[in-house]
Design a protein around this motif. Structure first.
Motif, PDB file in Angstrom:
ATOM      1  N   UNK A  18      42.588  33.929  48.393  1.00  0.00           N
ATOM      2  CA  UNK A  18      42.236  34.057  46.975  1.00  0.00           C
ATOM      3  C   UNK A  18      41.896  32.684  46.429  1.00  0.00           C
ATOM      4  N   UNK A  19      40.781  32.572  45.699  1.00  0.00           N
ATOM      5  CA  UNK A  19      40.473  31.308  45.049  1.00  0.00           C
ATOM      6  C   UNK A  19      41.349  31.250  43.806  1.00  0.00           C
ATOM      7  N   UNK A  20      42.368  30.425  43.901  1.00  0.00           N
ATOM      8  CA  UNK A  20      43.304  30.272  42.801  1.00  0.00           C
ATOM      9  C   UNK A  20      42.906  29.036  42.009  1.00  0.00           C
ATOM     10  N   UNK A  21      43.866  28.389  41.424  1.00  0.00           N
ATOM     11  CA  UNK A  21      43.647  27.156  40.671  1.00  0.00           C
ATOM     12  C   UNK A  21      45.011  26.508  40.496  1.00  0.00           C
ATOM     13  N   UNK A  77      47.152  27.957  37.940  1.00  0.00           N
ATOM     14  CA  UNK A  77      47.946  29.156  38.186  1.00  0.00           C
ATOM     15  C   UNK A  77      49.383  28.827  38.568  1.00  0.00           C
ATOM     16  N   UNK A  78      49.723  27.555  38.537  1.00  0.00           N
ATOM     17  CA  UNK A  78      51.100  27.152  38.848  1.00  0.00           C
ATOM     18  C   UNK A  78      51.922  27.096  37.562  1.00  0.00           C
ATOM     19  N   UNK A 129      45.498  34.383  33.793  1.00  0.00           N
ATOM     20  CA  UNK A 129      44.805  35.189  34.807  1.00  0.00           C
ATOM     21  C   UNK A 129      45.118  34.685  36.212  1.00  0.00           C
ATOM     22  N   UNK A 130      45.224  33.364  36.380  1.00  0.00           N
ATOM     23  CA  UNK A 130      45.470  32.827  37.721  1.00  0.00           C
ATOM     24  C   UNK A 130      46.947  32.968  38.128  1.00  0.00           C
ATOM     25  N   UNK A 131      47.849  32.856  37.156  1.00  0.00           N
ATOM     26  CA  UNK A 131      49.277  33.114  37.457  1.00  0.00           C
ATOM     27  C   UNK A 131      49.439  34.553  37.930  1.00  0.00           C
ATOM     28  N   UNK A 157      53.376  23.865  43.924  1.00  0.00           N
ATOM     29  CA  UNK A 157      54.551  24.665  43.538  1.00  0.00           C
ATOM     30  C   UNK A 157      54.098  25.914  42.788  1.00  0.00           C
ATOM     31  N   UNK A 158      54.691  27.059  43.095  1.00  0.00           N
ATOM     32  CA  UNK A 158      54.318  28.293  42.398  1.00  0.00           C
ATOM     33  C   UNK A 158      54.701  28.180  40.933  1.00  0.00           C
TER      34      UNK A 158
END
Ligand SMILES: NC(=O)c1ccc[n+]([C@@H]2O[C@H](COP(=O)([O-])OP(=O)(O)OC[C@H]3O[C@@H](n4cnc5c(N)ncnc54)[C@H](OP(=O)(O)O)[C@@H]3O)[C@@H](O)[C@H]2O)c1
Length: 168
Positions: free
Chosen positions: A65-68, A71-72, A89-91, A167-168
């Motif tokens: 998945x292209x995250x960012x 999203x952390x 949206x990214x989280x 880190x999440x």
């Protein structure tokens, strides 16, 4: 989907996404803007991935998945940047991609959430109005090497284009 027939893939990569309105904040966004970014960046790719789950080679297949880095949750200490919709949206995508992993870990699925860096795409330059940090080439080479280095590992990782863990 039916056209794919019985074919399976080593790697499936969900890349499409939008940035949403500029500036963007919960106070100013409309219901439609929030719905659009959640549908495009989260629901669309997660639903597609779920529907394609028979398609990655199992065991050993990889979903990306292209995250960012936006999203952390842990890295969100950028006061004053109005990126509420994009972050949310990214989280959500990170969370639901991790759920796909949890559901399929025993089948040997790898799930990677990848931050491509601040790259000079249409989105990264806000349509040519700002300068990004890295070129598309540098980003793509980095992302490809993250995929190559981790595909088939059976792990769920959140990494940037330099292969650093986020880190999440
Ligand atoms: N560039 C960065 O600095 C950066 C940083 C972090 C994360 N990302 C992520 O990287 C991914 C790619 O972004 P980008 O920088 O390449 O952005 P981009 O230049 O704006 O390209 C976005 C791509 O997504 C497609 N897309 C958008 N909405 C879609 C929809 N509803 N259905 C199908 N395709 C759709 C677009 O297709 P059309 O051209 O046909 O509209 C386009 O190919 C996104 O997930 C983004 O969040 C980018």
């Amino acid at each position: 989907m039916q056209k794919l027939g019985e074919r399976t893939f080593d790697v499936l990569f969900m890349n499409a996404g939008i940035f949403g309105p500029v500036p963007q904040s919960v106070e100013n966004a409309t219901d439609e803007q929030f719905a659009e970014i959640m549908l495009t960046n989260c629901f669309g790719p997660i639903r597609l991935a779920r529907n394609l789950l028979a398609k990655p080679k199992l065991p050993g297949g990889t979903l990306c998945f292209m995250s960012s880095h936006r999203g952390s949750i842990e890295m969100n200490d950028e006061a004053g940047l109005t990126l509420d919709l994009y972050r949310a949206s990214k989280v959500a995508t990170n969370m639901l991609s991790r759920t796909i992993y949890a559901d399929n870990r025993d089948k040997g699925l790898t799930v990677l959430s990848i931050h491509p860096g601040w790259a000079a795409t249409t989105m990264g330059t806000l349509d040519g109005t700002v300068e990004a940090e890295i070129s598309v080439e540098e980003s793509v080479i980095g992302v490809a090497s993250v995929v190559e280095g981790n595909m088939g590992s059976g792990r769920n990782l959140y990494l940037d284009y330099k292969s650093d863990r986020l880190p999440w």
